[in-house]
Design a protein around this motif. Structure first.
Motif, short mmCIF file in Angstrom:
data_model
loop_
_atom_site.label_atom_id
_atom_site.label_comp_id
_atom_site.label_asym_id
_atom_site.label_seq_id
_atom_site.Cartn_x
_atom_site.Cartn_y
_atom_site.Cartn_z
N UNK A 239 27.82 -69.11 10.45
CA UNK A 239 27.33 -68.08 10.03
C UNK A 239 25.84 -67.67 10.43
N UNK A 240 25.64 -66.17 10.42
CA UNK A 240 24.32 -65.80 10.86
C UNK A 240 23.64 -65.43 9.65
N UNK A 259 27.09 -79.75 7.51
CA UNK A 259 26.00 -78.72 7.94
C UNK A 259 25.35 -79.21 9.15
N UNK A 260 24.97 -78.19 10.23
CA UNK A 260 24.36 -78.51 11.12
C UNK A 260 23.81 -76.94 11.78
N UNK A 261 22.75 -76.87 12.40
CA UNK A 261 22.47 -75.52 13.22
C UNK A 261 22.80 -75.58 14.53
N UNK A 262 23.10 -74.45 15.04
CA UNK A 262 23.09 -74.31 16.53
C UNK A 262 22.44 -72.71 16.87
N UNK A 263 21.48 -73.06 17.57
CA UNK A 263 20.36 -71.51 17.79
C UNK A 263 20.20 -71.03 16.25
N UNK A 264 20.53 -69.76 16.35
CA UNK A 264 20.41 -69.23 14.98
C UNK A 264 21.62 -68.86 14.07
N UNK A 265 22.58 -70.05 14.32
CA UNK A 265 23.90 -70.25 13.56
C UNK A 265 23.61 -71.26 12.47
N UNK A 266 24.08 -71.08 11.40
CA UNK A 266 24.53 -72.42 10.54
C UNK A 266 26.09 -72.79 10.73
N UNK A 267 26.18 -73.76 11.05
CA UNK A 267 27.61 -74.38 11.08
C UNK A 267 28.01 -75.03 9.93
#
Length: 481
Positions: A239-240, A259-267
């Motif tokens: 998600x952005x 849940x985890x973040x990658x750059x400005x995404x939420x996985x």
């Protein structure tokens, strides 16, 4: 359907095997476990060849959430109870070494793969006692952990335990470096293993040592891994414009969210279950509905699914394939924690080949088989397999080709045989056998992934019959006689 890591895929094409070979080590499977094993052997001066039935890193490796952590949901309290504190510590030590190896390789080679240190949380919505016990187990084992009541999640938790200084990264960027100097043959399918020879569809390869890193082992006997594991699928969306969390999170309950973040995404992951148990679909919708409720301004940029092998006692099988095959090794049963488990596999197997053993080898050994610790899950797996062998065989399909709607699939009787039918949205008909080539279990439709899945052992095929996941080594075909 593609994962967020697909955008980083820059692995050069390799050709197929074009003649017979002889090598010190042959590795079957070009995912993260196979490539890391080949890399570590190369670092030790040992020649290895990797073969893959398709293109390397196009299987479950590219569909991971890429958490590098020794925190494997609720695991340490269970390990202490079933295997003792000493063995539980060996499991933790092995995964800690795996985490350290990642960091060392990345820093030593200056690999740009967005490696970041993050805390990892396992939380419960309604069972604080379970979390407290896991925290107490972590303390006994010397793990740097903390018990917390508050998190950054968009809902209240009963309790969470935080494992400090874990990590995540972009796995494809990392593995692009790992693979660049390895000898790899793509589109080369292993068909049979005979002592020191692997027979492929492109020729024979003789090797002193053979590593089976095919996700689910493709050799049925000896080893009998199809009796000791089942497979599960997990669904993920990226998600952005969603809240970007600090830390990685997972619900202790099956079917919960991660849940985890990658750059400005939420996985955001979850909504999974046993392979072959998703005929109605709706797994992606569950994730999307959650996102709509908690991150109402977010937009979905990617969605994908992954599959993993679940062992009866919760510990991977890493080491000698069986006592009857002393030159063959296996890495499987990662229980959804493939990043650290793959590195542990590479450490153990490269060590066995070069004459180095670790204190923790025994806890992962495929021959460890502890009946008392595994009996409950073995009974469940046995029931599921037996049920699907029998129940599907006596079920009489009611549909005909005419009453299968566009965009739907069903099993019908055609020319006196059960076949699987899928009609595309524009009415194109695709017909396949609905019997798994692995051991004959009848397949079930997966409405989210548009695939035919085996509920017994987890082989998967697309609606045209192409193989997606092992243990089957054959495509799914329907031949009208």
């Amino acid at each position: 359907m593609k994962s967020i890591w697909s955008e980083s895929y820059d692995i050069k094409d390799r050709g197929a095997l074009n003649n017979s070979k002889e090598v010190e080590v042959l590795i079957i499977g070009g995912g993260i476990a196979g490539l890391l094993t080949a890399y570590m052997l190369k670092e030790k001066g040992v020649e290895a060849i990797v073969i893959d039935r398709g293109k390397v890193l196009k299987g479950n490796t590219i569909n991971t959430t890429a958490k590098i952590t020794i925190q494997h949901n609720i695991i340490y309290d269970k390990l202490i109870k079933e295997f003792g504190e000493e063995n539980a510590k060996k499991y933790a030590d092995a995964n800690k070494l795996a985490l350290e190896n990642y960091e060392e390789i990345i820093k030593k080679n200056n690999i740009d793969c967005e490696f970041e240190k993050e805390d990892a949380y396992v939380y419960s919505l309604d069972d604080p006692k379970k979390i407290i016990k896991e925290y107490e187990a972590a303390m006994k084992l010397g793990i740097d952990a903390e018990l917390v009541d508050k998190t950054e999640l968009p809902f209240e938790v009963a309790k969470a335990v935080k494992f400090k200084n874990q990590a995540n990264y972009n796995p494809v960027k990392f593995l692009n470096f790992i693979a660049k100097d390895l000898t790899i043959y793509e589109n080369t399918k292993a068909i049979e293993v005979k002592e020191n020879t692997v027979i492929t569809d492109k020729g024979e390869i003789k090797a002193k040592h053979i590593v089976v890193a095919t996700h689910f082992p493709i050799i049925n006997v000896p080893g009998f891994y199809f009796l000791r594991m089942h497979q599960e699928r997990e669904y993920v969306i990226a998600l952005k414009n969603a809240q970007i969390l600090n830390g990685m999170y997972i619900d202790e309950k099956d079917g919960g969210y991660s849940f985890r973040r990658y750059k400005d995404y939420l996985i955001l992951g979850g909504a999974g279950g046993r392979t072959g148990d998703n005929e109605a679909g709706g797994s992606y919708d569950k994730l999307r509905n959650f996102a709509k409720k908690h991150y109402e301004n977010s937009t979905e940029e990617y969605h994908w699914s992954a599959q993993d092998c679940i062992t009866s006692d919760g510990i991977p099988f890493i080491g000698y394939y069986s006592k009857e095959m002393p030159n063959v090794y296996v890495a499987t049963g990662f229980n959804k924690w493939g990043m650290t488990s793959s590195m542990v596999s590479a450490i153990i197997i490269s060590g066995l080949i070069t004459g180095k053993e670790y204190d923790f080898n025994e806890i992962f050994s495929p021959t460890r088989f502890d009946f008392t610790a595994s009996i409950k899950n073995l009974a469940v797996d046995g029931f599921e397999t037996t049920y699907n062998f029998i129940a599907e065989k006596v079920r009489l399909p009611l549909s005909t080709i005419e009453n299968v709607n566009n965009g739907e699939a069903d099993v019908i009787i055609h020319e006196g045989k059960k076949v699987g039918i899928y009609k595309t949205e524009n009415g194109e008909v695709h017909t396949v056998s609905n019997k798994c080539p692995h051991l004959g279990c009848e397949l079930k439709w997966n409405n989210d992934d548009l695939s035919w899945d085996c509920p017994c052992h987890g082989s998967r095929f697309d609606y045209k019959g192409s193989l997606l996941d092992s243990p089957s080594i054959k495509e799914l075909k329907y031949e009208e006689e």
